[in-house]
Design an enzyme around this catalytic site. Structure first.
Site, PDB file in Angstrom:
ATOM      1  CG  ASP A  68     -18.734  43.566  61.267  1.00 21.81           C
ATOM      2  OD1 ASP A  68     -19.213  42.506  61.717  1.00 21.81           O
ATOM      3  OD2 ASP A  68     -17.543  43.682  60.913  1.00 21.81           O
ATOM      4  NE  ARG A  73     -29.816  48.688  64.196  1.00 18.64           N
ATOM      5  CZ  ARG A  73     -30.895  47.945  64.472  1.00 18.64           C
ATOM      6  NH1 ARG A  73     -31.735  48.315  65.427  1.00 18.64           N
ATOM      7  NH2 ARG A  73     -31.139  46.844  63.794  1.00 18.64           N
ATOM      8  CG  ASP A 193      -8.479  64.261  53.898  1.00 22.24           C
ATOM      9  OD1 ASP A 193      -8.045  65.422  53.758  1.00 22.24           O
ATOM     10  OD2 ASP A 193      -8.684  63.487  52.942  1.00 22.24           O
ATOM     11  CB  THR A 204     -10.372  44.635  61.553  1.00 22.87           C
ATOM     12  OG1 THR A 204     -11.424  44.519  62.520  1.00 22.87           O
ATOM     13  CG2 THR A 204      -9.181  43.815  62.004  1.00 22.87           C
ATOM     14  CB  ALA A 205     -13.545  49.290  61.549  1.00 26.33           C
ATOM     15  CB  SER A 209      -9.623  51.696  55.116  1.00 23.98           C
ATOM     16  OG  SER A 209     -10.155  52.753  55.890  1.00 23.98           O
TER      17      SER A 209
END
Length: 305
Positions: A68, A73, A193, A204-205, A209
């Site tokens: 990914d 890029r 943070d 989903t990146a 999380s």
């Protein structure tokens, strides 16, 4: 015959081998090949290096061989020109790299023949509104270069990405304070943070999380997700795609802005990062409308009952 851009993860031997195989097939079948400078040097094909052709959209197709990260890029290079990107997975299972190396040649041939679909994906843009002039909020003895990214990236007027824009703390052990506004109206001040503004593809990146929702990638929306918030309200927000999101630094702690993992700039007191949908979309070559569901099931080990 077509012009084809080939991009590969230059630190993975399997990706380089696949790139060599593809280049040989393309040239043998009368297609022109263009490579970014890094790939051209590693593959020993410097005569194929052409940055202008990559960014100006003269290629009919870009083939991204890696994971990914290589796909991000690739989109950074060609999305503005409307070039579709075909992702070939080398390594871990990704959400963007749908095709596998054993089927590389037949997949590229099908794409060039127009036999594969193209999924239009919303992208995100960010730019900075500095507090006052360039000197506003500057620490004693701090230069203009130090106030920005420090590596020249602050001269960029707009950053774009497929996955997300992130504003995060610079110093470990401390939160940052961000005043968040939607279309110019202040919503809340976050102590966290960091904050992530993601596209549906980026759900989903990093956003996932941090507790964000999974959003179908062809949906159009912006998702705001706090990272380790030090406050009662810790929910992710799903907003209309046309929303202008402002992230203004308050307090004395410096924040860092990044787009798809690429450092963009430093943000000091009063600086505001403005995040909106990008003026163009990413075009992703896909085998079918259900590919996202299949990858999601595989990634999380979901089984039919």
């Amino acid at each position: 015959m077509s012009d084809v851009a080939v991009l590969a993860h230059i630190e993975r031997a399997e990706a380089l081998a696949a790139a060599k195989q593809l280049i040989e097939w393309l040239e043998r079948n009368g297609h022109s090949v263009v490579l970014p400078p890094g790939e051209a040097a590693v593959l020993g094909r410097t005569e194929l290096s052409d940055d202008d052709q990559l960014v100006n959209g003269r290629a009919a197709l870009a083939v991204s061989i890696g994971g990914d990260g290589t796909m991000l890029r690739s989109f950074d290079m060609v999305a503005a020109a409307g070039v579709p990107v075909l992702g070939v997975n080398v390594g871990h299972l990704g959400y963007l790299t749908e095709f596998e190396p054993p089927h590389l040649i037949e997949t590229v041939a099908a794409a060039l023949a127009g036999d594969l679909g193209i999924s239009e994906r919303m992208m995100v843009s960010a730019n900075v509104r500095r507090a006052g002039d360039r000197g506003a909020g500057r620490r004693a003895g701090e230069s203009d270069a130090a106030r920005g990214a420090g590596d020249g990236t602050d001269e960029v007027s707009m950053w774009t990405g497929l996955n997300e824009v992130v504003v995060e703390k610079r110093d470990p052990g401390h939160t940052i304070r961000l005043e968040v506004s939607f279309d110019g109206d202040v919503f809340a001040t976050y102590a966290a943070d960091g904050l992530i503004v993601s596209t549906p593809t980026g759900s989903t990146a990093y956003s996932l999380s941090a507790g964000g929702a999974v959003v179908a990638p062809t949906h159009e929306a912006l998702q705001v997700t706090p990272v380790a918030p030090h406050m009662l309200f810790d929910r992710s927000l799903l907003l209309p795609a046309e929303t202008e999101i402002g992230l203004r630094v308050i307090g004395e702690r410096t924040a860092l802005a990044a787009v798809d993992g690429r450092s963009a700039t430093r943000l000091h007191t009063g600086d505001e990062l403005i995040v909106t949908r990008a003026p163009y979309q990413a075009r992703l070559v896909t085998a079918g409308a259900d590919s996202f569901h299949r990858v999601l099931k595989h990634k999380f080990g979901l089984k039919d009952r």
